[in-house]
Design an enzyme around this catalytic site. Structure first.
Site, PDB file in Angstrom:
ATOM      1  N   ASP A   1      -3.849   3.851   5.267  1.00 50.28           N
ATOM      2  CA  ASP A   1      -3.173   2.821   4.481  1.00 50.28           C
ATOM      3  C   ASP A   1      -1.687   2.905   4.850  1.00 50.28           C
ATOM      4  OD1 ASP A   1      -1.857   1.291   2.589  1.00 50.28           O
ATOM      5  OD2 ASP A   1      -2.784   2.251   0.839  1.00 50.28           O
TER       6      ASP A   1
ATOM      7  N   LYS B   1       5.390  -5.210   1.760  1.00 47.58           N
ATOM      8  CA  LYS B   1       6.403  -4.165   1.675  1.00 47.58           C
ATOM      9  C   LYS B   1       7.354  -4.247   2.866  1.00 47.58           C
ATOM     10  CE  LYS B   1       4.026  -2.674  -1.864  1.00 47.58           C
ATOM     11  NZ  LYS B   1       2.904  -1.757  -1.792  1.00 47.58           N
TER      12      LYS B   1
ATOM     13  N   TRP C   1      -1.985   5.393  -4.899  1.00 48.42           N
ATOM     14  CA  TRP C   1      -2.772   4.504  -4.036  1.00 48.42           C
ATOM     15  C   TRP C   1      -3.932   5.267  -3.428  1.00 48.42           C
ATOM     16  CZ3 TRP C   1      -1.962  -0.025  -5.604  1.00 48.42           C
ATOM     17  CH2 TRP C   1      -0.679  -0.457  -5.968  1.00 48.42           C
TER      18      TRP C   1
HETATM   19  C1  LIG Z   1       1.568  -1.618  -2.615  1.00 42.46           C
HETATM   20  C2  LIG Z   1       0.576  -0.687  -2.034  1.00 42.46           C
HETATM   21  C3  LIG Z   1      -0.804  -0.907  -2.136  1.00 42.46           C
HETATM   22  C4  LIG Z   1      -1.396  -2.065  -2.910  1.00 42.46           C
HETATM   23  O1  LIG Z   1      -1.268  -3.213  -2.173  1.00 42.46           O
HETATM   24  P1  LIG Z   1      -1.851  -4.609  -2.717  1.00 42.46           P
HETATM   25  O2  LIG Z   1      -1.613  -5.486  -1.520  1.00 42.46           O
HETATM   26  O3  LIG Z   1      -1.058  -4.976  -3.915  1.00 42.46           O
HETATM   27  O4  LIG Z   1      -3.287  -4.424  -3.024  1.00 42.46           O
HETATM   28  C5  LIG Z   1      -1.652  -0.005  -1.535  1.00 42.46           C
HETATM   29  N1  LIG Z   1      -1.189   1.056  -0.869  1.00 42.46           N
HETATM   30  C6  LIG Z   1       0.133   1.312  -0.746  1.00 42.46           C
HETATM   31  C7  LIG Z   1       0.593   2.505   0.026  1.00 42.46           C
HETATM   32  C8  LIG Z   1       1.049   0.444  -1.326  1.00 42.46           C
HETATM   33  O5  LIG Z   1       2.357   0.687  -1.211  1.00 42.46           O
END
Ligand SMILES: *Cc1c(COP(=O)(O)O)cnc(C)c1O
Length: 357
Positions: free
Chosen positions: A166, A190, A99
């Site tokens: 993030d 998540k 990511w």
């Molecule tokens: C799942 C995830 C993403 C991507 O998220 P989307 O909502 O599918 O764009 C980005 N960063 C992390 C740390 C993730 O676990």
């Protein structure tokens, strides 16, 4: 029977959150309408939006000069929206996984990117330490929980420039000092709600520095000025996030969540370290409490598929590791009950009895 849900995302939600959402889909608070068929500008949905923002503020102790936004596009859209709004000349990034790499790729389209440290040399099995953050960067970007590789950052970094994080897979898993961040963002799917909504916690003073034209929908200021209602927000996913936060508050908030998460993670890591068949992939001081990655030891490698099938036969789903790590990944998000972790441990012990040489 309900499965033990170890999926990495979209992932487990608390039972009462799903039930309350189902009720609101039928009839929101007895008003005779589904939460899916309301005007987002009417008072009934406004109340949902206001309560969700208020719970974010209360549970994360967010200072008054920050805004809480709910947008579309996932965390992946933030990878470009962020540099679009904030990158004037240079941005610093910590490269800790897939990511982070995707975020870096997008930033490069807007200016200079300095990767201050990377754990790519060891397939991202650790969090780099002892790096320095350039004080001429516009911001410093981190991924606090690396969902794929099972590593985590558990401190709020001191930084000479705004930290942008993030937190897709660990938001609300522990208390945070939000004042140490410029922006915190993530997809809800998540640890918070269903797919379809992205949260952005943002300090307004960061904006307005770049001269470039920012398309209206990609400009944070648009969404700040319109309380996340410039266009139609993802109403139903926001509703479910609100239910998750009500549930979380009732349990005692993020401090209690952190203790529960640590307990579940230590139970499982202890078993991985003890069991003769398995080994963990992340180095000890970087181990995630949300995504626990492990593999068969080399001498038992050919049992991988059999173990997965064994867990499935016992009602467990989502344990297959990401293809870039292999093996297994147990995601133990906030909503995962201790009993499910215990069920996995029992399965590992039984499998060991059957197969250990
Ligand atoms: C799942 C995830 C993403 C991507 O998220 P989307 O909502 O599918 O764009 C980005 N960063 C992390 C740390 C993730 O676990």
């Amino acid at each position: 029977m309900k499965k033990h849900n170890f999926s990495a995302g979209p992932s487990i939600l608390a039972k009462e959150v799903i039930e309350n959402t189902a009720n609101a889909v039928r009839d929101l608070n007895g008003i005779g309408l589904s939460v899916m068929e309301l005007s987002h500008r009417g008072k009934d949905f406004q109340a949902v939006m206001d309560e969700t923002v208020a719970l974010f503020r209360e549970l994360l102790d967010i200072p008054g000069n920050y805004h809480v936004l709910f947008l579309g596009g996932g965390a992946s859209l933030q990878f470009c929206m962020l540099p679009f709004n904030l990158l004037v000349t240079k941005a610093a990034y910590l490269e800790t996984g897939t990511w982070a790499k995707k975020a870096i790729k997008e930033a490069k389209g807007f200016g200079q990117v300095e990767v201050v440290a990377s754990s790519a040399d060891k397939n991202f099995n650790y969090i780099p330490r002892g790096f320095s953050i350039p004080d001429d960067a516009d911001y410093f970007h981190i991924t606090t929980n690396n969902t794929i590789f099972g590593t985590g950052i558990f401190e709020d970094y001191d930084s000479p420039v705004p930290v942008v994080a993030d937190m897709s897979s660990d938001i609300f898993s522990r208390p945070l000092d939000v004042s140490k961040y410029g922006i915190i963002y993530g997809g809800a799917q998540k640890n918070l709600g269903p797919a379809g909504v992205t949260f952005v916690i943002i300090r307004e003073e960061l904006l307005g520095k770049t001269e470039r034209y920012i398309p209206t929908m990609l400009n944070y200021q648009t969404h700040i000025d319109n309380g996340s209602m410039f266009n139609t927000p993802p109403c139903l996913p926001i509703y479910t996030c609100m239910e998750t936060l009500r549930w979380l508050k009732k349990l005692g908030g993020v401090k209690v969540m952190q203790e529960m998460n640590q307990e579940k993670a230590s139970m499982l890591y202890d078993e991985i370290d003890r069991n003769l068949l398995f080994r963990g992939t992340a180095v000890n001081d970087s181990r995630s409490v949300m995504n626990i990655c492990f593999v068969m030891r080399p001498e038992y490698q050919d049992l991988e598929k059999e173990f997965l099938d064994f867990t499935v036969s016992r009602g467990m789903v989502g344990l297959k590791g990401h293809r870039s790590v292999g093996g297994f990944r147990a995601s133990t998000y906030n909503a995962m009950p201790k009993e499910s972790v215990q069920a996995l441990i029992d399965a590992m012990q039984e499998f060991e009895k059957k197969h250990a040489k």
